[in-house]
Design a protein around this motif. Structure first.
Motif, PDB file in Angstrom:
ATOM      1  N   THR A 184       0.825  -1.205   0.000  1.00 31.14           N
ATOM      2  CA  THR A 184       0.000   0.000   0.000  1.00 31.14           C
ATOM      3  C   THR A 184       0.859   1.254   0.000  1.00 31.14           C
ATOM      4  OG1 THR A 184      -1.790  -1.118   1.167  1.00 31.14           O
ATOM      5  CG2 THR A 184      -1.766   1.282   1.274  1.00 31.14           C
ATOM      6  N   PHE A 185       1.895   1.250   0.806  1.00 31.78           N
ATOM      7  CA  PHE A 185       2.765   2.429   0.890  1.00 31.78           C
ATOM      8  C   PHE A 185       3.421   2.726  -0.452  1.00 31.78           C
ATOM      9  CE2 PHE A 185       6.472   4.953   1.766  1.00 31.78           C
ATOM     10  CZ  PHE A 185       6.094   5.774   2.820  1.00 31.78           C
ATOM     11  N   VAL A 186       3.985   1.708  -1.071  1.00 29.42           N
ATOM     12  CA  VAL A 186       4.664   1.926  -2.358  1.00 29.42           C
ATOM     13  C   VAL A 186       3.662   2.346  -3.428  1.00 29.42           C
ATOM     14  CG1 VAL A 186       6.056   0.866  -4.156  1.00 29.42           C
ATOM     15  CG2 VAL A 186       6.525   0.347  -1.752  1.00 29.42           C
ATOM     16  N   LYS A 187       2.495   1.728  -3.417  1.00 21.60           N
ATOM     17  CA  LYS A 187       1.448   2.100  -4.376  1.00 21.60           C
ATOM     18  C   LYS A 187       1.037   3.552  -4.182  1.00 21.60           C
ATOM     19  CE  LYS A 187      -3.157   0.633  -5.962  1.00 21.60           C
ATOM     20  NZ  LYS A 187      -4.261  -0.338  -5.727  1.00 21.60           N
ATOM     21  N   ASP A 188       0.928   3.993  -2.918  1.00 22.99           N
ATOM     22  CA  ASP A 188       0.577   5.385  -2.635  1.00 22.99           C
ATOM     23  C   ASP A 188       1.679   6.341  -3.091  1.00 22.99           C
ATOM     24  OD1 ASP A 188      -1.860   4.669  -1.555  1.00 22.99           O
ATOM     25  OD2 ASP A 188      -1.160   4.706   0.522  1.00 22.99           O
ATOM     26  N   CYS A 189       2.923   5.915  -2.953  1.00 22.12           N
ATOM     27  CA  CYS A 189       4.041   6.727  -3.468  1.00 22.12           C
ATOM     28  C   CYS A 189       3.869   6.951  -4.965  1.00 22.12           C
ATOM     29  CB  CYS A 189       5.372   6.030  -3.194  1.00 22.12           C
ATOM     30  SG  CYS A 189       5.998   6.187  -1.503  1.00 22.12           S
ATOM     31  N   ALA A 190       3.685   5.870  -5.698  1.00 22.55           N
ATOM     32  CA  ALA A 190       3.556   5.968  -7.152  1.00 22.55           C
ATOM     33  C   ALA A 190       2.369   6.843  -7.550  1.00 22.55           C
ATOM     34  CB  ALA A 190       3.424   4.575  -7.749  1.00 22.55           C
ATOM     35  N   ALA A 191       1.259   6.679  -6.848  1.00 28.66           N
ATOM     36  CA  ALA A 191       0.052   7.432  -7.185  1.00 28.66           C
ATOM     37  C   ALA A 191       0.197   8.925  -6.911  1.00 28.66           C
ATOM     38  CB  ALA A 191      -1.137   6.877  -6.404  1.00 28.66           C
ATOM     39  N   SER A 192       1.062   9.289  -5.968  1.00 29.81           N
ATOM     40  CA  SER A 192       1.215  10.700  -5.601  1.00 29.81           C
ATOM     41  C   SER A 192       2.398  11.370  -6.296  1.00 29.81           C
ATOM     42  CB  SER A 192       1.359  10.838  -4.079  1.00 29.81           C
ATOM     43  OG  SER A 192       2.516  10.166  -3.617  1.00 29.81           O
ATOM     44  N   GLY A 193       3.064  10.643  -7.201  1.00 35.04           N
ATOM     45  CA  GLY A 193       4.150  11.239  -7.962  1.00 35.04           C
ATOM     46  C   GLY A 193       5.535  11.037  -7.383  1.00 35.04           C
ATOM     47  N   ILE A 194       5.649  10.223  -6.349  1.00 29.47           N
ATOM     48  CA  ILE A 194       6.956   9.924  -5.760  1.00 29.47           C
ATOM     49  C   ILE A 194       7.577   8.768  -6.536  1.00 29.47           C
ATOM     50  CG2 ILE A 194       8.106   8.962  -3.718  1.00 29.47           C
ATOM     51  CD1 ILE A 194       5.978  10.534  -2.063  1.00 29.47           C
ATOM     52  N   THR A 195       8.812   8.950  -6.981  1.00 29.44           N
ATOM     53  CA  THR A 195       9.431   7.941  -7.842  1.00 29.44           C
ATOM     54  C   THR A 195      10.614   7.230  -7.194  1.00 29.44           C
ATOM     55  OG1 THR A 195      10.833   9.596  -8.918  1.00 29.44           O
ATOM     56  CG2 THR A 195       8.699   9.138  -9.918  1.00 29.44           C
ATOM     57  N   GLY A 196      10.901   7.521  -5.924  1.00 28.82           N
ATOM     58  CA  GLY A 196      11.978   6.837  -5.222  1.00 28.82           C
ATOM     59  C   GLY A 196      11.722   6.826  -3.730  1.00 28.82           C
ATOM     60  N   ILE A 197      12.300   5.842  -3.048  1.00 30.91           N
ATOM     61  CA  ILE A 197      12.149   5.700  -1.598  1.00 30.91           C
ATOM     62  C   ILE A 197      13.521   5.443  -0.977  1.00 30.91           C
ATOM     63  CG2 ILE A 197      11.083   4.393   0.292  1.00 30.91           C
ATOM     64  CD1 ILE A 197       8.893   3.535  -1.645  1.00 30.91           C
ATOM     65  N   ILE A 198      13.803   6.138   0.137  1.00 32.93           N
ATOM     66  CA  ILE A 198      15.002   5.902   0.940  1.00 32.93           C
ATOM     67  C   ILE A 198      14.547   5.547   2.359  1.00 32.93           C
ATOM     68  CG2 ILE A 198      17.144   6.874   1.866  1.00 32.93           C
ATOM     69  CD1 ILE A 198      17.001   8.947  -0.434  1.00 32.93           C
ATOM     70  N   VAL A 199      15.069   4.441   2.887  1.00 26.61           N
ATOM     71  CA  VAL A 199      14.683   3.983   4.230  1.00 26.61           C
ATOM     72  C   VAL A 199      15.967   3.705   5.009  1.00 26.61           C
ATOM     73  CG1 VAL A 199      13.239   2.412   5.566  1.00 26.61           C
ATOM     74  CG2 VAL A 199      12.652   2.899   3.178  1.00 26.61           C
ATOM     75  N   PRO A 200      16.475   4.668   5.768  1.00 27.72           N
ATOM     76  CA  PRO A 200      17.777   4.512   6.412  1.00 27.72           C
ATOM     77  C   PRO A 200      17.895   3.318   7.358  1.00 27.72           C
ATOM     78  CG  PRO A 200      17.099   6.807   6.457  1.00 27.72           C
ATOM     79  CD  PRO A 200      15.921   6.019   5.984  1.00 27.72           C
ATOM     80  N   ASP A 201      16.785   2.901   7.972  1.00 27.91           N
ATOM     81  CA  ASP A 201      16.875   1.816   8.956  1.00 27.91           C
ATOM     82  C   ASP A 201      16.454   0.458   8.397  1.00 27.91           C
ATOM     83  OD1 ASP A 201      14.179   2.498   8.746  1.00 27.91           O
ATOM     84  OD2 ASP A 201      13.771   2.322  10.900  1.00 27.91           O
ATOM     85  N   LEU A 202      16.410   0.316   7.071  1.00 27.93           N
ATOM     86  CA  LEU A 202      16.062  -0.963   6.456  1.00 27.93           C
ATOM     87  C   LEU A 202      17.302  -1.559   5.792  1.00 27.93           C
ATOM     88  CD1 LEU A 202      13.852  -3.038   5.686  1.00 27.93           C
ATOM     89  CD2 LEU A 202      13.534  -1.738   3.572  1.00 27.93           C
ATOM     90  N   PRO A 203      17.858  -2.624   6.352  1.00 25.62           N
ATOM     91  CA  PRO A 203      19.032  -3.249   5.736  1.00 25.62           C
ATOM     92  C   PRO A 203      18.668  -4.005   4.472  1.00 25.62           C
ATOM     93  CG  PRO A 203      18.348  -4.501   7.660  1.00 25.62           C
ATOM     94  CD  PRO A 203      17.481  -3.271   7.623  1.00 25.62           C
ATOM     95  N   ILE A 204      19.624  -4.123   3.586  1.00 23.67           N
ATOM     96  CA  ILE A 204      19.408  -4.800   2.307  1.00 23.67           C
ATOM     97  C   ILE A 204      18.906  -6.226   2.508  1.00 23.67           C
ATOM     98  CG2 ILE A 204      21.844  -5.523   2.172  1.00 23.67           C
ATOM     99  CD1 ILE A 204      19.662  -4.500  -0.828  1.00 23.67           C
ATOM    100  N   GLU A 205      19.363  -6.876   3.580  1.00 26.04           N
ATOM    101  CA  GLU A 205      18.987  -8.273   3.818  1.00 26.04           C
ATOM    102  C   GLU A 205      17.509  -8.445   4.165  1.00 26.04           C
ATOM    103  OE1 GLU A 205      23.313  -7.728   4.536  1.00 26.04           O
ATOM    104  OE2 GLU A 205      21.499  -6.689   5.210  1.00 26.04           O
ATOM    105  N   GLU A 206      16.825  -7.364   4.536  1.00 24.95           N
ATOM    106  CA  GLU A 206      15.418  -7.447   4.940  1.00 24.95           C
ATOM    107  C   GLU A 206      14.508  -6.642   4.017  1.00 24.95           C
ATOM    108  OE1 GLU A 206      15.086  -6.480   9.092  1.00 24.95           O
ATOM    109  OE2 GLU A 206      16.866  -7.646   9.608  1.00 24.95           O
TER     110      GLU A 206
END
Length: 259
Positions: free
Chosen positions: A109-131
């Motif tokens: 839902t979050f990513v879909k809402d990003c796309a729908a609102s014109g956001i084309t990238g996401i940065i999540v400082p506390d999310l490691p690549i392994e997860e």
């Protein structure tokens, strides 16, 4: 606009990118829209629109205070996506936030809402690549870039995982510690740029606050500079904010050209 399109456009003009950060809703959504316009007018190529979280572990006092002001003013994910959709500047918008908010809303839902609102990238400082498999899958499905960070202590094996799965650009943290304007460019910036071997554009952040520093980072081999706290300090002052944001944005963009 997609991030890759912006970097292609800049490459064709032999330019490097200025990536700017503002905390959405500080001090209000209406003000944020005006501030983004001023930054883009000054030369910003990509805008990181921060979605504030109550425990921003990668951020120093300046952005923590901005997050507090925004949250106290009523910012939440619903308001955030409405604000993002209202911004009509012709530059890519990137959401910078923490995983708790994404998880709570639901990754898809979050990513879909990003796309729908014109956001084309996401940065999540506390999310490691392994997860990150869930959000990577959602980002691929909705055409949103997942941007990862590397630091001076990221080992080569983890870097290779990040290079293979990330998109948009690579966020290079120039020094250990939290965000915040600094008086110097760390030696670690040059060292990490020498280690980073990727086809992704290399964007350096954490500590850059003026045109001279931007020029040093570009001279060291970066494709972009990322500036946040210096702008947030101007916003916090509430003194001639739009003019000063545009002025600093122009100074930094000039620095990105090596001047």
């Amino acid at each position: 606009m997609r991030i890759a399109d912006k970097f292609r456009e800049l490459k064709a003009k032999n330019e490097k990118a200025l990536i700017v950060y503002v905390c959405a809703g500080d001090p209000s959504s209406e003000d944020t829209g005006k501030y983004v316009h001023a930054l883009v007018k000054g030369g910003a190529d990509i805008v990181e629109l921060g979605l504030p979280f109550s425990d921003p572990v990668a951020d120093g006092p300046t952005i923590q205070a901005a997050s507090d002001r925004s949250l106290e003013a009523g910012m939440n994910p619903d308001v955030y996506f409405e604000l993002a959709a209202s911004i009509k500047e012709q530059v890519p918008l990137v959401c910078m936030t923490y995983y708790n908010l994404i998880f709570r809303r639901g990754v898809e839902t979050f990513v879909k809402d990003c796309a729908a609102s014109g956001i084309t990238g996401i940065i999540v400082p506390d999310l490691p690549i392994e997860e990150a498999e869930d959000i990577l899958k959602a980002c691929k499905a909705h055409g949103v870039d997942m941007i990862f960070m590397v630091t001076p202590v990221t080992d080569r094996d983890r870097m290779q995982k990040i290079f293979s799965k990330g998109s948009g650009f690579l966020y290079i943290v120039s020094r250990l510690g939290v965000t915040g304007a600094r008086a110097d460019v760390a030696r670690s910036t040059k060292e990490i740029l020498e280690k980073v071997n990727t086809t992704l554009p290399r964007a350096v952040g954490f500590g850059i606050s003026n045109g001279k520093q931007a020029a040093e980072v570009i001279a060291a081999g970066a494709d972009a500079v990322i500036v946040g706290s210096a702008f947030v300090n101007i916003i916090a002052s509430q003194d001639n904010v739009e003019e000063r944001l545009e002025q600093l944005s122009r100074e930094l963009k000039t620095g990105c050209s090596g001047q």
